[in-house]
Design a protein around this motif. Structure first.
Motif, PDB file in Angstrom:
ATOM      1  N   GLY A  97       0.824  -1.213   0.000  1.00 46.90           N
ATOM      2  CA  GLY A  97       0.000   0.000   0.000  1.00 46.90           C
ATOM      3  C   GLY A  97       0.849   1.249   0.000  1.00 46.90           C
ATOM      4  O   GLY A  97       0.597   2.187  -0.758  1.00 46.90           O
ATOM      5  N   LEU A  98       1.888   1.245   0.836  1.00 47.85           N
ATOM      6  CA  LEU A  98       2.764   2.413   0.934  1.00 47.85           C
ATOM      7  C   LEU A  98       3.461   2.664  -0.403  1.00 47.85           C
ATOM      8  O   LEU A  98       3.528   3.804  -0.878  1.00 47.85           O
ATOM      9  CB  LEU A  98       3.792   2.177   2.043  1.00 47.85           C
ATOM     10  N   LEU A  99       3.955   1.591  -1.037  1.00 49.16           N
ATOM     11  CA  LEU A  99       4.641   1.756  -2.316  1.00 49.16           C
ATOM     12  C   LEU A  99       3.677   2.276  -3.373  1.00 49.16           C
ATOM     13  O   LEU A  99       4.051   3.100  -4.215  1.00 49.16           O
ATOM     14  CB  LEU A  99       5.252   0.421  -2.761  1.00 49.16           C
ATOM     15  N   ASN A 100       2.426   1.810  -3.335  1.00 45.25           N
ATOM     16  CA  ASN A 100       1.443   2.315  -4.301  1.00 45.25           C
ATOM     17  C   ASN A 100       1.200   3.801  -4.090  1.00 45.25           C
ATOM     18  O   ASN A 100       1.057   4.560  -5.055  1.00 45.25           O
ATOM     19  CB  ASN A 100       0.140   1.534  -4.181  1.00 45.25           C
ATOM     20  N   THR A 101       1.134   4.226  -2.818  1.00 47.30           N
ATOM     21  CA  THR A 101       0.974   5.653  -2.529  1.00 47.30           C
ATOM     22  C   THR A 101       2.164   6.441  -3.049  1.00 47.30           C
ATOM     23  O   THR A 101       2.012   7.474  -3.722  1.00 47.30           O
ATOM     24  CB  THR A 101       0.841   5.860  -1.007  1.00 47.30           C
ATOM     25  N   LEU A 102       3.372   5.939  -2.761  1.00 51.10           N
ATOM     26  CA  LEU A 102       4.583   6.652  -3.191  1.00 51.10           C
ATOM     27  C   LEU A 102       4.659   6.718  -4.711  1.00 51.10           C
ATOM     28  O   LEU A 102       5.022   7.745  -5.275  1.00 51.10           O
ATOM     29  CB  LEU A 102       5.823   5.944  -2.643  1.00 51.10           C
ATOM     30  N   ARG A 103       4.273   5.614  -5.372  1.00 51.06           N
ATOM     31  CA  ARG A 103       4.365   5.561  -6.830  1.00 51.06           C
ATOM     32  C   ARG A 103       3.501   6.642  -7.462  1.00 51.06           C
ATOM     33  O   ARG A 103       3.963   7.441  -8.274  1.00 51.06           O
ATOM     34  CB  ARG A 103       3.900   4.176  -7.300  1.00 51.06           C
ATOM     35  N   VAL A 104       2.236   6.711  -7.036  1.00 56.12           N
ATOM     36  CA  VAL A 104       1.337   7.688  -7.656  1.00 56.12           C
ATOM     37  C   VAL A 104       1.745   9.100  -7.246  1.00 56.12           C
ATOM     38  O   VAL A 104       1.668  10.036  -8.047  1.00 56.12           O
ATOM     39  CB  VAL A 104      -0.138   7.373  -7.312  1.00 56.12           C
ATOM     40  N   SER A 105       2.250   9.278  -6.018  1.00 57.44           N
ATOM     41  CA  SER A 105       2.629  10.616  -5.574  1.00 57.44           C
ATOM     42  C   SER A 105       3.843  11.129  -6.343  1.00 57.44           C
ATOM     43  O   SER A 105       3.855  12.266  -6.824  1.00 57.44           O
ATOM     44  CB  SER A 105       2.960  10.626  -4.084  1.00 57.44           C
ATOM     45  N   LEU A 106       4.859  10.278  -6.475  1.00 62.24           N
ATOM     46  CA  LEU A 106       6.089  10.728  -7.135  1.00 62.24           C
ATOM     47  C   LEU A 106       5.832  11.071  -8.599  1.00 62.24           C
ATOM     48  O   LEU A 106       6.217  12.133  -9.073  1.00 62.24           O
ATOM     49  CB  LEU A 106       7.153   9.623  -7.050  1.00 62.24           C
ATOM     50  N   ILE A 107       5.148  10.149  -9.302  1.00 59.22           N
ATOM     51  CA  ILE A 107       4.865  10.413 -10.719  1.00 59.22           C
ATOM     52  C   ILE A 107       3.985  11.649 -10.832  1.00 59.22           C
ATOM     53  O   ILE A 107       4.178  12.497 -11.702  1.00 59.22           O
ATOM     54  CB  ILE A 107       4.209   9.183 -11.380  1.00 59.22           C
ATOM     55  N   GLY A 108       3.016  11.755  -9.902  1.00 58.51           N
ATOM     56  CA  GLY A 108       2.121  12.919  -9.918  1.00 58.51           C
ATOM     57  C   GLY A 108       2.884  14.209  -9.718  1.00 58.51           C
ATOM     58  O   GLY A 108       2.634  15.210 -10.406  1.00 58.51           O
ATOM     59  N   ILE A 109       3.842  14.230  -8.791  1.00 59.18           N
ATOM     60  CA  ILE A 109       4.612  15.448  -8.517  1.00 59.18           C
ATOM     61  C   ILE A 109       5.404  15.863  -9.752  1.00 59.18           C
ATOM     62  O   ILE A 109       5.410  17.032 -10.146  1.00 59.18           O
ATOM     63  CB  ILE A 109       5.544  15.218  -7.298  1.00 59.18           C
ATOM     64  N   VAL A 110       6.035  14.891 -10.401  1.00 56.99           N
ATOM     65  CA  VAL A 110       6.839  15.214 -11.588  1.00 56.99           C
ATOM     66  C   VAL A 110       5.949  15.783 -12.690  1.00 56.99           C
ATOM     67  O   VAL A 110       6.216  16.859 -13.248  1.00 56.99           O
ATOM     68  CB  VAL A 110       7.586  13.954 -12.071  1.00 56.99           C
ATOM     69  N   LEU A 111       4.841  15.082 -12.984  1.00 56.12           N
ATOM     70  CA  LEU A 111       3.961  15.537 -14.067  1.00 56.12           C
ATOM     71  C   LEU A 111       3.320  16.881 -13.730  1.00 56.12           C
ATOM     72  O   LEU A 111       3.232  17.769 -14.582  1.00 56.12           O
ATOM     73  CB  LEU A 111       2.874  14.491 -14.337  1.00 56.12           C
ATOM     74  N   ALA A 112       2.868  17.040 -12.482  1.00 58.15           N
ATOM     75  CA  ALA A 112       2.208  18.287 -12.093  1.00 58.15           C
ATOM     76  C   ALA A 112       3.181  19.453 -12.215  1.00 58.15           C
ATOM     77  O   ALA A 112       2.801  20.559 -12.622  1.00 58.15           O
ATOM     78  CB  ALA A 112       1.675  18.183 -10.668  1.00 58.15           C
TER      79      ALA A 112
END
Lengths: 402, 345
Positions: A97-112
């Motif tokens: 769960g934690l890795l899934n959160t980190l995955r979407v957050s990191l990619i989201g931060i870069v794209l945003a």
């Protein structure tokens, strides 16, 4: 000189006779108050924890983190980074769960960040249409709650895309359907890790080349070409390793079975919807931060740079953005934190993030306090890490005043 | 380092606050008194499951779980309407009961060892014997759960359903892709939108969804396999044994009434019955009510005002309702089912 110092010391001893009581000394008083308040807070915390444990005991509700080793028994929809099955422990489920959160957050931060910078600069464009489109984007994204945006994207994916058996083939080996995006990947080969290493080496090469080019520009005034050599490094080196490794071309192509495509790799619709929602929402705020940062650089800077003969693009890259960055970074940290925390809305659209896994565990074990504490500790750690990194970066780019 | 210590203190305080929110001060043994004193029964129910607990557009609650609470209210308070229904999600239900926000939980909850032993609650009995099944679109061309290998399955989180699902596919050596939603509505709409090929929950729930929620009931079918045992029943918090006894025996009285042929229409005539079992149940002889801490007419009121188990079943989930569920294992033991009440004596 000595005279003066003596007189000052004398004045001081006169103003405060040696019999000043401790409680009238503002410094001591301040310390006492702080100790009292801190003690009170700690006592309150201890009382609350103790009271909770006593109540739980009285109701014979199990406590403790022993359950983390037990078999979880539930499956998780996606765990691309670790191999998880229902036979694994709760602890491992939390990690997924934690890795899934980190995955979407990191990619989201870069794209945003990328979209935010583009939109922020576009809003200042002298082209009327571009500026207006960017304004509309910012206003729409900022003013619709992010949860609704998630529902919108998820609804769009669920209702607009065809069922998996009628999947759209975007290009050979790439299929888009209600079950998400599935695409072919190269079959695992011993040469791949070496290509990864070569890529890392290429990045190192790029950094060295960039430094060299700066030095050369400083010495000769001629700016060496950057784009082509850098791209050459990044693509050429891994490609070379690939050729040496025998140029394996086998691809794992998705094939339609009864219910879904198997083989290749996939991006789930839940992940896509969450990523799109978080990215576009946060990019709206980032665009405004970037615009404000650029506008905060005095116009004289632009005029001076133009007078020096810099082109518009160079003015932006060399003069405006570096100064704007100092204003942009602190509020950007907030947006990064928001994006990470907003990712917990994933439960609404079925993405198995930390909150989703913790909620499921909470239900299966009934240990609400433990599961919620783990969640809070995880988000606190992530947020503090982001803050720490951003503060470090902020210090690094801060104006060094002499 | 100093920062770290501060953080640790902050984290501990935060955890403590969360703990208190989840479990406020105790009130052991006092549930019965507080129900009597307040004159209302606070009953935790599902947010909306046809046949079990669902509110119509006027806010009137109906359903099997709901009527059980009404029967308890009739027995204890003399008024089946003296119930305050508290809508709870799967996640909230146990915490609400532990924290004393509700007096009784009647929310299609499966009786399992873990829940019975480690959540600080007692299950009062079984109001409905259920089992988990699968629903698929009729045009999928699947006739058995054994053909579901590789399918994606929509499921609501926080339920035993999620565990049974994983167990079943593991036991069969098949793989699947779970799509887990926190909300019932979200999980359903994802299934109807075609995100998953399979929806899974208890079979009674599937029947309710197929008949009430599905845009076209004929477009979906329920597969024959039942993959788990789901005894659904009400539960109460530990610490008040008298209240636990009332919760149990109201349910048994409803079942016994059906077995003895007493229903809401003939209960007044039955008051004159010579049958000793009926006389004891209806308070015409013995001191059953007194032993429970209630008055002698407790069971009479529950039967008169709500009906016996068979009537409640027929009204809410039986063959005449949209759910159309035959009695099956939920029939009386005398009819070959599992419904069996210990003697009221």
């Amino acid at each position: 000189m000595t005279d003066q110092a003596d007189r000052r010391a004398g004045a001081q001893s006169q103003a405060s006779p040696q019999a000043t009581p401790v409680w009238r000394d503002p410094r001591t008083r301040a310390i006492i108050w702080q100790v009292l308040v801190l003690g009170g807070v700690i006592a309150l915390g201890v009382y609350l924890v103790h009271n909770t444990l006593a109540n739980l005991e009285a109701r014979s509700i199990r406590t403790g983190f022993g359950f983390m080793d037990h078999e979880a028994g539930f499956a998780i929809g996606e765990s691309p980074l670790v191999d998880y099955t229902a036979a694994d422990s709760y602890g491992k489920a939390f990690v997924v769960g934690l890795l899934n959160t980190l995955r979407v957050s990191l990619i989201g931060i870069v794209l945003a960040t990328i979209i935010g910078v583009i939109m922020g600069v576009a809003r200042l464009s002298s082209n009327w249409l571009v500026a207006k489109l960017a304004s509309v984007y910012v206003e729409v994204m900022r003013n619709i709650p992010v949860l609704l945006q998630l529902f919108f994207w998820y609804g769009a994916i669920s209702y607009l895309l065809p069922a998996v058996r009628q999947a759209l083939q975007l290009m050979p080996g790439v299929f888009l359907s209600k079950s998400g995006l599935r695409f072919a990947v190269p079959v695992a080969d011993p040469v791949h890790p070496w290509m990864g290493l070569a890529f890392l080496a290429a990045i190192g090469g790029c950094v060295l080349y960039y430094r060299w080019s700066k030095r050369r520009q400083a010495q000769t005034g001629v700016e060496p070409r950057l784009g082509l050599p850098l791209a050459g490094f990044l693509i050429g080196l891994p490609a070379l390793v690939w050729l040496i490794g025998g140029a394996p071309t086998a691809m794992d192509v998705p094939e339609l079975t009864t219910f879904r495509y198997q083989g290749g790799t996939s991006v789930s619709p839940e992940f896509l919807a969450l990523l799109l929602g978080l990215t576009f929402y946060t990019a709206g705020f980032l665009a405004e931060i970037v615009r404000a940062g650029i506008l905060a650089v005095p116009h004289g800077q632009t005029e001076a740079a133009s007078a020096l003969g810099l082109r518009r693009r160079q003015v932006l890259r060399l003069v405006l953005l570096p100064q704007a960055l100092r204003i942009i970074v602190p509020p950007t940290t907030n947006q990064y934190l928001n994006l990470t925390k907003n990712s917990s809305l994933a439960v609404a659209i079925g993405y198995p993030d930390l909150v989703s896994v913790a909620n499921t565990s909470l239900n299966q074990t009934g240990q609400a306090i433990e599961c919620i504490s783990i969640m809070m500790a995880c988000y606190l750690t992530i947020s503090l890490t982001i803050s720490f990194f951003m503060n470090w970066y902020n210090k690094r780019i801060a104006l060094v005043e002499r | 380092m100093r920062n770290f210590k501060l953080l640790a203190a902050a984290a501990v305080t935060a955890a403590g606050v969360a703990g208190v929110a989840a479990a406020p001060t105790a009130q052991a043994g006092e549930v019965m008194d507080s129900v009597m004193e307040n004159g209302t029964l606070r009953c935790g129910v599902n947010t909306g499951l046809a046949g079990f607990s669902i509110a119509d557009d006027q806010g009137n609650w109906t359903g099997l779980d709901v009527e059980y609470c009404r029967a308890v209210a009739a027995a204890v308070l003399g008024d089946p309407e003296a119930v305050q229904f508290v809508e709870l999600s799967a996640q909230q239900r146990f915490t609400a009961l532990q924290a004393g926000e509700i007096d009784i939980l009647s929310r299609n909850t499966t009786w399992t060892l873990t829940r019975d032993v480690s959540l600080g609650i007692h299950f009062a009995g079984v109001t409905f014997y259920d089992g988990q099944g699968f629903m698929v679109p009729a045009d999928l061309g699947v006739d058995s759960a054994k053909d579901l290998s590789g399918a994606s399955v929509c499921v609501q989180s926080g339920t035993t359903t999620e565990l049974n699902l994983a167990d079943y596919f593991r036991a069969q050596g098949m793989d699947f892709e779970p799509v887990v939603f926190e909300g019932f509505e979200e999980s359903l709409s994802a299934f109807f939108a075609g995100r998953c090929q399979v929806y899974t929950t208890d079979k009674s729930g599937l029947a309710a969804i197929k008949s009430v929620d599905a845009p076209d009931p004929d477009a979906y079918k329920i597969l024959p396999e039942t993959i788990s045992k789901e005894p659904l029943g009400p539960s109460v918090a530990r610490g008040d044994d008298e209240w636990f006894a009332v919760a149990k025996w109201v349910l048994f009285a409803l079942i016994q009434a059906e077995e003895s042929g007493v229903n809401s229409e003939n209960v007044d005539e039955m008051m004159d019955s010579d049958n000793p079992t009926i006389k004891r149940m209806l308070g015409q002889s013995g001191d059953m009510g007194e032993k429970l801490g209630l008055d002698p007419k407790w069971a009479y009121r529950a039967i008169k005002m709500v009906g016996n188990y068979g009537e409640i079943y027929a009204r809410n989930v039986g063959p005449e309702t949209p759910l159309g569920l035959e009695r099956g294992v939920n029939d009386l033991w005398t009819e070959g089912g599992l419904m069996y009440a210990p003697p009221i004596r």
